[in-house]
Design a protein around this motif. Sequence first.
Motif, PDB file in Angstrom:
ATOM      1  N   SER A 142       0.397  -9.838 -39.901  1.00  0.00           N
ATOM      2  CA  SER A 142       1.037 -10.812 -40.788  1.00  0.00           C
ATOM      3  C   SER A 142       2.345 -11.318 -40.211  1.00  0.00           C
ATOM      4  CB  SER A 142       1.279 -10.175 -42.162  1.00  0.00           C
ATOM      5  OG  SER A 142       0.068  -9.962 -42.845  1.00  0.00           O
ATOM      6  N   ILE A 143       3.065 -10.454 -39.490  1.00  0.00           N
ATOM      7  CA  ILE A 143       4.286 -10.900 -38.821  1.00  0.00           C
ATOM      8  C   ILE A 143       3.963 -12.021 -37.836  1.00  0.00           C
ATOM      9  CG2 ILE A 143       6.016 -10.193 -37.106  1.00  0.00           C
ATOM     10  CD1 ILE A 143       6.001  -7.419 -38.541  1.00  0.00           C
ATOM     11  N   MET A 144       2.908 -11.834 -37.063  1.00  0.00           N
ATOM     12  CA  MET A 144       2.503 -12.858 -36.090  1.00  0.00           C
ATOM     13  C   MET A 144       2.017 -14.129 -36.773  1.00  0.00           C
ATOM     14  SD  MET A 144      -0.556 -12.655 -33.234  1.00  0.00           S
ATOM     15  CE  MET A 144      -1.775 -12.151 -34.447  1.00  0.00           C
ATOM     16  N   SER A 145       1.328 -13.985 -37.879  1.00  0.00           N
ATOM     17  CA  SER A 145       0.597 -15.083 -38.491  1.00  0.00           C
ATOM     18  C   SER A 145       1.446 -16.308 -38.785  1.00  0.00           C
ATOM     19  CB  SER A 145      -0.072 -14.574 -39.780  1.00  0.00           C
ATOM     20  OG  SER A 145      -0.774 -15.601 -40.426  1.00  0.00           O
ATOM     21  N   GLY A 146       2.615 -16.094 -39.382  1.00  0.00           N
ATOM     22  CA  GLY A 146       3.426 -17.240 -39.798  1.00  0.00           C
ATOM     23  C   GLY A 146       3.896 -18.108 -38.657  1.00  0.00           C
ATOM     24  N   SER A 147       4.138 -17.505 -37.500  1.00  0.00           N
ATOM     25  CA  SER A 147       4.641 -18.278 -36.363  1.00  0.00           C
ATOM     26  C   SER A 147       3.628 -19.274 -35.832  1.00  0.00           C
ATOM     27  CB  SER A 147       5.045 -17.326 -35.229  1.00  0.00           C
ATOM     28  OG  SER A 147       6.147 -16.550 -35.601  1.00  0.00           O
ATOM     29  N   LEU A 148       2.346 -19.011 -36.071  1.00  0.00           N
ATOM     30  CA  LEU A 148       1.272 -19.775 -35.428  1.00  0.00           C
ATOM     31  C   LEU A 148       0.646 -20.819 -36.342  1.00  0.00           C
ATOM     32  CD1 LEU A 148      -0.583 -16.672 -33.895  1.00  0.00           C
ATOM     33  CD2 LEU A 148       1.448 -17.840 -33.019  1.00  0.00           C
ATOM     34  N   ILE A 149       1.224 -21.011 -37.521  1.00  0.00           N
ATOM     35  CA  ILE A 149       0.597 -21.880 -38.517  1.00  0.00           C
ATOM     36  C   ILE A 149       0.414 -23.302 -38.010  1.00  0.00           C
ATOM     37  CG2 ILE A 149       1.307 -20.575 -40.552  1.00  0.00           C
ATOM     38  CD1 ILE A 149       3.684 -22.486 -40.843  1.00  0.00           C
ATOM     39  N   GLU A 150      -0.595 -23.951 -38.559  1.00  0.00           N
ATOM     40  CA  GLU A 150      -0.842 -25.391 -38.454  1.00  0.00           C
ATOM     41  C   GLU A 150      -1.488 -25.836 -37.147  1.00  0.00           C
ATOM     42  OE1 GLU A 150       2.013 -27.470 -41.569  1.00  0.00           O
ATOM     43  OE2 GLU A 150       3.019 -27.243 -39.632  1.00  0.00           O
ATOM     44  N   ARG A 151      -1.794 -24.887 -36.239  1.00  0.00           N
ATOM     45  CA  ARG A 151      -2.477 -25.355 -35.024  1.00  0.00           C
ATOM     46  C   ARG A 151      -3.367 -24.310 -34.372  1.00  0.00           C
ATOM     47  NH1 ARG A 151       2.813 -22.963 -34.702  1.00  0.00           N
ATOM     48  NH2 ARG A 151       3.598 -22.909 -32.583  1.00  0.00           N
ATOM     49  N   ILE A 152      -3.447 -23.088 -34.903  1.00  0.00           N
ATOM     50  CA  ILE A 152      -4.266 -22.068 -34.258  1.00  0.00           C
ATOM     51  C   ILE A 152      -5.658 -22.010 -34.891  1.00  0.00           C
ATOM     52  CG2 ILE A 152      -3.567 -20.150 -35.750  1.00  0.00           C
ATOM     53  CD1 ILE A 152      -3.552 -18.469 -33.054  1.00  0.00           C
ATOM     54  N   GLN A 153      -6.651 -21.740 -34.072  1.00  0.00           N
ATOM     55  CA  GLN A 153      -8.006 -21.573 -34.591  1.00  0.00           C
ATOM     56  C   GLN A 153      -8.129 -20.252 -35.336  1.00  0.00           C
ATOM     57  OE1 GLN A 153     -11.555 -22.501 -32.507  1.00  0.00           O
ATOM     58  NE2 GLN A 153     -10.523 -23.690 -30.902  1.00  0.00           N
ATOM     59  N   ILE A 154      -8.880 -20.253 -36.402  1.00  0.00           N
ATOM     60  CA  ILE A 154      -9.040 -19.037 -37.200  1.00  0.00           C
ATOM     61  C   ILE A 154      -9.710 -17.937 -36.382  1.00  0.00           C
ATOM     62  CG2 ILE A 154     -10.245 -18.053 -39.187  1.00  0.00           C
ATOM     63  CD1 ILE A 154      -9.676 -20.650 -40.692  1.00  0.00           C
ATOM     64  N   VAL A 155     -10.727 -18.283 -35.577  1.00  0.00           N
ATOM     65  CA  VAL A 155     -11.413 -17.280 -34.766  1.00  0.00           C
ATOM     66  C   VAL A 155     -10.450 -16.661 -33.751  1.00  0.00           C
ATOM     67  CG1 VAL A 155     -13.226 -16.887 -33.056  1.00  0.00           C
ATOM     68  CG2 VAL A 155     -13.696 -18.301 -35.064  1.00  0.00           C
ATOM     69  N   GLY A 156      -9.713 -17.513 -33.062  1.00  0.00           N
ATOM     70  CA  GLY A 156      -8.765 -17.012 -32.075  1.00  0.00           C
ATOM     71  C   GLY A 156      -7.698 -16.150 -32.714  1.00  0.00           C
ATOM     72  N   PHE A 157      -7.193 -16.585 -33.859  1.00  0.00           N
ATOM     73  CA  PHE A 157      -6.176 -15.798 -34.542  1.00  0.00           C
ATOM     74  C   PHE A 157      -6.723 -14.438 -34.972  1.00  0.00           C
ATOM     75  CE2 PHE A 157      -4.455 -14.261 -38.566  1.00  0.00           C
ATOM     76  CZ  PHE A 157      -3.163 -13.996 -38.162  1.00  0.00           C
ATOM     77  N   THR A 158      -7.934 -14.401 -35.470  1.00  0.00           N
ATOM     78  CA  THR A 158      -8.525 -13.138 -35.919  1.00  0.00           C
ATOM     79  C   THR A 158      -8.660 -12.161 -34.765  1.00  0.00           C
ATOM     80  OG1 THR A 158      -9.734 -14.308 -37.664  1.00  0.00           O
ATOM     81  CG2 THR A 158     -10.483 -12.099 -37.109  1.00  0.00           C
ATOM     82  N   ILE A 159      -9.067 -12.654 -33.609  1.00  0.00           N
ATOM     83  CA  ILE A 159      -9.158 -11.789 -32.422  1.00  0.00           C
ATOM     84  C   ILE A 159      -7.782 -11.236 -32.056  1.00  0.00           C
ATOM     85  CG2 ILE A 159      -9.647 -11.761 -29.941  1.00  0.00           C
ATOM     86  CD1 ILE A 159     -11.854 -13.868 -30.548  1.00  0.00           C
ATOM     87  N   LEU A 160      -6.777 -12.083 -32.085  1.00  0.00           N
ATOM     88  CA  LEU A 160      -5.416 -11.642 -31.779  1.00  0.00           C
ATOM     89  C   LEU A 160      -4.924 -10.624 -32.810  1.00  0.00           C
ATOM     90  CD1 LEU A 160      -3.942 -15.114 -30.829  1.00  0.00           C
ATOM     91  CD2 LEU A 160      -4.073 -13.148 -29.284  1.00  0.00           C
ATOM     92  N   ALA A 161      -5.240 -10.857 -34.065  1.00  0.00           N
ATOM     93  CA  ALA A 161      -4.809  -9.946 -35.130  1.00  0.00           C
ATOM     94  C   ALA A 161      -5.430  -8.567 -34.954  1.00  0.00           C
ATOM     95  CB  ALA A 161      -5.182 -10.528 -36.498  1.00  0.00           C
ATOM     96  N   ILE A 162      -6.709  -8.538 -34.616  1.00  0.00           N
ATOM     97  CA  ILE A 162      -7.387  -7.255 -34.379  1.00  0.00           C
ATOM     98  C   ILE A 162      -6.761  -6.529 -33.190  1.00  0.00           C
ATOM     99  CG2 ILE A 162      -9.560  -6.205 -33.644  1.00  0.00           C
ATOM    100  CD1 ILE A 162     -10.986  -8.417 -35.277  1.00  0.00           C
ATOM    101  N   ARG A 427      -6.551 -22.996 -29.762  1.00  0.00           N
ATOM    102  CA  ARG A 427      -5.919 -24.075 -30.522  1.00  0.00           C
ATOM    103  C   ARG A 427      -6.952 -25.063 -31.028  1.00  0.00           C
ATOM    104  NH1 ARG A 427      -0.074 -26.639 -29.639  1.00  0.00           N
ATOM    105  NH2 ARG A 427      -0.265 -28.385 -31.106  1.00  0.00           N
ATOM    106  N   VAL A 428      -6.670 -25.624 -32.209  1.00  0.00           N
ATOM    107  CA  VAL A 428      -7.567 -26.626 -32.778  1.00  0.00           C
ATOM    108  C   VAL A 428      -7.393 -27.946 -32.035  1.00  0.00           C
ATOM    109  CG1 VAL A 428      -7.480 -25.568 -35.060  1.00  0.00           C
ATOM    110  CG2 VAL A 428      -5.876 -27.403 -34.495  1.00  0.00           C
ATOM    111  N   PRO A 429      -8.369 -28.842 -32.066  1.00  0.00           N
ATOM    112  CA  PRO A 429      -8.214 -30.165 -31.445  1.00  0.00           C
ATOM    113  C   PRO A 429      -7.072 -30.945 -32.088  1.00  0.00           C
ATOM    114  CG  PRO A 429     -10.515 -29.723 -31.969  1.00  0.00           C
ATOM    115  CD  PRO A 429      -9.722 -28.639 -32.618  1.00  0.00           C
ATOM    116  N   ALA A 430      -6.486 -31.843 -31.302  1.00  0.00           N
ATOM    117  CA  ALA A 430      -5.335 -32.610 -31.782  1.00  0.00           C
ATOM    118  C   ALA A 430      -5.669 -33.417 -33.030  1.00  0.00           C
ATOM    119  CB  ALA A 430      -4.838 -33.536 -30.670  1.00  0.00           C
TER     120      ALA A 430
END
Length: 461
Positions: A142-162, A427-430
């Motif tokens: 959760s600490i990491m999560s807020g910094s990455l808002i509005e442009r990270i892919q959910i799949v990529g973020f989930t892998i990083l979170a794990i 990252r999500v597409p522009a």
Amino acid sequence: MEEQVAALAAELAALKDATAGLNRTTAETFYYLTIPLMVLIHAGFLSYEMGASRAKNALASGIKNILAFAFIIPTFYYAGWFIYWAFPTGFSMSAGPAGISGLEYAIAAASPVGSVMGPSLADSATGVFFGAFAMFAATTASIMSGSLIERIQIVGFTILAIALGSFVWILGAAWGWHADGWLVTSLGYHDFGASGVVHAIAGFFTLGVLINLGARIGKFNPDGTANSIPGHSMPATLVGLMLIIAGFWGFLMACVIFPGEPWSWGIGIFANIYGTPVTLSALTFNILMGFAGGAIAAWAMTRDPFWMMSGALGGIISVAAGLDLYWPPMAFVIAMIGGVIMPLAAGVVEKMRIDDAVGAVALHGVVGLWGVVAVGIFASGYPALTAEGAPAITLYGQIVGAVVMAVLGFVPGYVISLLLKQMGLLRVPAESEVMGLDKVKVPAQAYPEFLTGPAPTTPAE
């Protein structure tokens, strides 16, 4: 006479059994209650991040936070809890001086396929300890999560979170938040409330990810100057931060070891994770002083309500590592220093053209390191462990520990996110970013009755 003696002996034995049973259920309840308190941290991060996002990204920000929480529970069950007990002495998985670590011990105490990791009337401790540590793990994500808002892919973020929650931070905890941890036994490292093993690791893991993720569209101008991208609800962000602080009472409560059990360090008084004594009274003094000092200093520095509330959290992080040792006025000063450091560090990160949307690198990473080093400055000389001949806390040991935590966080964060970037999963597409992640990723609207017009854009969009 013999019958009376026998009767008294039987009564004494029954009383001992009753007292032991009461102590056992009280200890179990103590840790059980820390878990819902720590869930407040995640409710706070949810509100905090959704409020810090623009309306077009609010639900996507919330969903990734909840998914991280959900995925970390099973992965921490199968890997993280075992890592904590297997690796304190390093990658050799040998047993440490206290005999509560190493491969054999981990198999006996934390094997995910063993009987210990399940319901047992003979074991009232493992489940609640696992639950509390799983909440620590989810907090790092959760600490990491807020910094990455509005442009990270959910799949990529989930892998990083794990990776962060179930593998990286718990290795740091094994080294520096365990009585057999090599940082503790060799250098006297002290980190009672996890300023380093949770906050610094998560903050520097986040920095590694941010370098590869890149800034949000419109954040920086060609000349390097930054544009403000305000979230759609400052009230939700402030409430979220206050909920995080409320949840930290449970977080820090779970950092003590209940007395009088076979797994306890002693009887009659709480101990910290290293076995040295502590009281909830001491924690209360210093948590409150940390809150106040950080909030006052950050407000004086910025006059910004977001940084004021972040400063309150930063003040607690500043004193967390030595929460069991400080005199309250000292904790207030240490927290004020953290409240000053935090916005300055955030400004440096922004000048490096790194888009940390909620300042987590500064708040958790840099201030977490300050919390670790502060123990060496203000509490050197205290015994790090209760064992005979144990090392004392030193400034050198705290600095080395701080460096280890920063490196342990940054390197995996950078490497894993780089691999995800090369695989197209980071990252999500522009066009999706400009349109808003809620429209392309979430089959629902955050505010269908109120915000139906086109999404607002930044100058560059």
